[in-house]
Design a protein around this motif. Structure first.
Motif, short mmCIF file in Angstrom:
data_model
loop_
_atom_site.label_atom_id
_atom_site.label_comp_id
_atom_site.label_asym_id
_atom_site.label_seq_id
_atom_site.Cartn_x
_atom_site.Cartn_y
_atom_site.Cartn_z
N CYS A 287 -11.43 -21.14 -36.29
CA CYS A 287 -10.84 -21.14 -37.63
C CYS A 287 -11.32 -22.32 -38.46
O CYS A 287 -11.96 -23.26 -37.96
CB CYS A 287 -9.32 -21.15 -37.54
SG CYS A 287 -8.63 -22.73 -36.97
N THR B 269 -12.76 -10.83 -37.42
CA THR B 269 -12.89 -11.82 -38.48
C THR B 269 -12.06 -11.41 -39.69
O THR B 269 -12.06 -10.23 -40.08
CB THR B 269 -14.38 -12.04 -38.87
OG1 THR B 269 -14.47 -13.03 -39.88
CG2 THR B 269 -15.03 -10.75 -39.34
N TYR C 137 -14.77 -9.15 -31.31
CA TYR C 137 -14.61 -10.25 -32.25
C TYR C 137 -13.88 -9.70 -33.47
O TYR C 137 -14.18 -8.60 -33.94
CB TYR C 137 -15.96 -10.82 -32.71
CG TYR C 137 -16.83 -11.32 -31.57
CD1 TYR C 137 -16.86 -12.66 -31.23
CD2 TYR C 137 -17.64 -10.43 -30.84
CE1 TYR C 137 -17.66 -13.12 -30.19
CE2 TYR C 137 -18.43 -10.88 -29.80
CZ TYR C 137 -18.44 -12.23 -29.49
OH TYR C 137 -19.23 -12.68 -28.45
N VAL D 141 -13.81 -6.28 -38.85
CA VAL D 141 -13.71 -7.01 -40.12
C VAL D 141 -12.44 -6.56 -40.84
O VAL D 141 -12.30 -5.39 -41.22
CB VAL D 141 -14.94 -6.75 -41.01
CG1 VAL D 141 -14.84 -7.57 -42.29
CG2 VAL D 141 -16.23 -7.09 -40.26
N VAL E 63 -20.33 -9.94 -44.38
CA VAL E 63 -20.23 -10.22 -42.95
C VAL E 63 -20.55 -8.96 -42.14
O VAL E 63 -21.26 -9.01 -41.13
CB VAL E 63 -18.83 -10.75 -42.60
CG1 VAL E 63 -18.61 -10.78 -41.09
CG2 VAL E 63 -18.62 -12.14 -43.19
N LEU F 244 -11.52 -14.92 -35.54
CA LEU F 244 -12.08 -15.86 -36.51
C LEU F 244 -11.29 -15.80 -37.81
O LEU F 244 -11.06 -14.70 -38.35
CB LEU F 244 -13.55 -15.55 -36.80
CG LEU F 244 -14.56 -15.77 -35.67
CD1 LEU F 244 -14.61 -14.57 -34.73
CD2 LEU F 244 -15.95 -16.04 -36.24
N ASN F 245 -10.89 -16.95 -38.30
CA ASN F 245 -10.17 -17.01 -39.58
C ASN F 245 -10.84 -18.03 -40.49
O ASN F 245 -10.65 -19.23 -40.36
CB ASN F 245 -8.70 -17.39 -39.37
CG ASN F 245 -7.94 -17.46 -40.69
OD1 ASN F 245 -8.40 -16.95 -41.71
ND2 ASN F 245 -6.78 -18.08 -40.66
N LEU G 169 -17.64 -5.95 -33.73
CA LEU G 169 -16.97 -6.87 -34.66
C LEU G 169 -15.99 -6.09 -35.52
O LEU G 169 -16.34 -5.08 -36.13
CB LEU G 169 -18.00 -7.55 -35.57
CG LEU G 169 -17.42 -8.45 -36.66
CD1 LEU G 169 -16.75 -9.68 -36.06
CD2 LEU G 169 -18.51 -8.87 -37.66
N VAL H 233 -19.25 -17.94 -40.80
CA VAL H 233 -18.75 -16.93 -39.87
C VAL H 233 -19.79 -16.67 -38.78
O VAL H 233 -19.45 -16.55 -37.60
CB VAL H 233 -18.40 -15.62 -40.60
CG1 VAL H 233 -18.11 -14.49 -39.61
CG2 VAL H 233 -17.20 -15.82 -41.51
N LEU I 160 -19.24 -17.06 -34.84
CA LEU I 160 -19.53 -16.02 -33.84
C LEU I 160 -20.40 -16.57 -32.72
O LEU I 160 -20.15 -16.31 -31.53
CB LEU I 160 -20.23 -14.84 -34.52
CG LEU I 160 -19.38 -13.95 -35.43
CD1 LEU I 160 -20.27 -12.99 -36.20
CD2 LEU I 160 -18.35 -13.17 -34.61
N LYS J 141 -19.99 -16.47 -45.28
CA LYS J 141 -20.66 -15.55 -44.35
C LYS J 141 -21.48 -16.32 -43.32
O LYS J 141 -21.44 -16.02 -42.12
CB LYS J 141 -21.58 -14.61 -45.14
CG LYS J 141 -22.37 -13.64 -44.26
CD LYS J 141 -23.60 -13.10 -44.97
CE LYS J 141 -24.71 -14.12 -45.00
NZ LYS J 141 -25.96 -13.57 -45.59
N HIS K 27 -10.81 -11.56 -43.65
CA HIS K 27 -11.32 -11.83 -45.00
C HIS K 27 -10.42 -11.20 -46.05
O HIS K 27 -10.87 -10.46 -46.92
CB HIS K 27 -12.76 -11.34 -45.12
CG HIS K 27 -13.68 -12.01 -44.16
ND1 HIS K 27 -14.05 -13.34 -44.26
CD2 HIS K 27 -14.25 -11.56 -43.01
CE1 HIS K 27 -14.82 -13.67 -43.24
NE2 HIS K 27 -14.96 -12.61 -42.47
#
Length: 394
Positions: free
Chosen positions: A257, A201, A199, A144, A154, A229-230, A142, A91, A95, A88, A203
């Motif tokens: 990433c 991400t 954004y 998720v 997150v 984001l990975n 964001l 991440v 960001l 987290k 998970h």
């Protein structure tokens, strides 16, 4: 005494969980009942017949041949959530790095070695700082993907930062749903989330269903300029498709990433970290402790928690009873055949639990007295029974 073989360097705090009087733990153990590891690949390892369980001090289990072990009745554990806070926090770093010109600004400053006067440098930086301007996370959206232990944390963090949060998880469990902040807006599909989020991400675990989840087709729905984001698994994202989207006029704005690949290097629109999502002392300790506790609970009591191939089973020990556990192919009639053996031999079952998961079932039975070897041999001969364990009175 139980024997546990370790691979990789396991946190001392995890190893200290094993009572020395009851466990022999080390990297050179022969005929272990348990295996404790991190990233060591077991696909080419020949495990002794004595192995009953494997615990991975981490979330991913792609280094373990699950199908083969399931057929052998070997229970495989992971440690979901133990490294959640570490991931987290990274991440959050991703960001921030993806929204502000932090890295490019630092690189620029480091290039000014030719300047020797601080006042001159300050004047230049004041004129040039606009080159590294970014935008605030506050008010952005964001998305998720995957709302489990890490995803929910997150989401909560993003809400605290003043972001709007949308989420997508087709396999959301009841437990995860309770953890999820009520202000997270659930999306019906991945495409809807991608089109909304500034954004995104990821998970989700690396499964057959999630391999290449982000690909050429799904990226068609991405909001132009969005940051992806990975910090989950490399297999979830098709890097070639990401590069294509980054090169497109209306595609991704940046990819951040934890899984570098050659084609991602030397790009200003890619921030690639060296797989450090769970690389904190605290995360390694938490994972090792959780893995050790799960191994001991299974070896001593037959209970299963956080297994990736067997059902979750937890039954308190009946006082003064012997415990029998067995796994079997998930077909009808097996439990009945086992119980009939107990009936024929006047073995009284005090308590029992039966659970299944996919093609395998697992059973715990507490009986009044220790069955003799002949009865146990009969249990092992029942068709579709994979293995049988006898645990003495607790």
């Amino acid at each position: 005494m139980f024997k546990v073989k370790t691979f990789n360097q396991i946190s001392v705090k995890g190893l200290e969980r094993f009572p020395r009087a009851e466990y022999e733990v080390g990297s050179d153990i022969n005929h272990p009942e348990g295996i404790l590891l991190r990233s060591h690949k077991l696909h080419n390892e020949v495990l002794p017949e004595s192995v009953l369980c494997v615990a991975r001090a981490g979330a991913g289990v792609n280094n373990i041949p699950l199908e083969d072990y399931t057929k052998r009745g070997i229970v495989v554990f992971n440690t979901p959530g133990a490294n959640a806070n570490a991931v987290k926090e990274l991440v959050l770093a991703g960001l921030l790095l993806g929204s502000r010109g932090v890295l490019t600004g630092i690189e620029y400053v480091q290039s000014l070695t030719h300047l020797k006067d601080a006042a001159e440098m300050g004047k230049l930086l004041e004129a040039e700082k606009k080159r590294f301007a970014g935008k605030e996370l506050y008010g952005s959206t964001l998305g998720v993907v995957g709302l489990g232990a890490i995803g929910s944390m997150v989401a909560e963090m993003a809400l605290a930062l003043g972001m709007k949060v949308v989420g997508y998880d087709p396999a959301l469990s009841v437990e995860a749903a309770w953890r999820l902040p009520s202000r997270v807006e659930r999306m019906e599909n991945l495409q809807s989330l991608l089109s909304r989020a500034d954004y995104v991400t990821l998970h989700v675990p690396a499964l057959e269903a999630t391999t290449g989840l982000i690909n050429h087709d799904t990226l068609k729905s991405i909001k132009p300029g969005a940051r992806l984001l990975n910090f989950a698994r490399d297999a979830i994202v098709d890097s070639t498709s990401v590069v294509e989207s980054l090169n497109a006029d209306q595609g991704l704005g940046m990819y951040i990433c934890d899984f570098p690949e050659p084609q991602l290097l030397e790009r200003k629109d890619v921030i690639a970290m060296p797989h450090i999502g769970a690389s904190t002392a605290e995360a390694e300790e938490n994972c090792a402790i959780m893995a050790a506790d799960q191994l001991m609970e299974f070896l001593q009591n037959g209970n299963i928690k956080n297994s990736v191939n067997f059902p979750a089973v937890n039954m308190p020990r009946a006082e003064g009873c012997c415990r029998i556990t067995f796994s079997n192919d998930n077909v009808s009639g097996v439990l009945g055949n086992v119980l009939s053996i107990f009936t024929d031999n006047n073995v009284n079952v005090v308590d029992m639990m039966n659970k299944s998961r996919g093609d395998v079932a697992y059973n715990i039975l507490d009986v009044e007295a220790m069955p003799n070897d002949t009865i146990i041999d009969q249990l092992r001969q029942v068709e579709h029974v994979i293995n049988v364990r006898v645990l003495a009175e607790a």
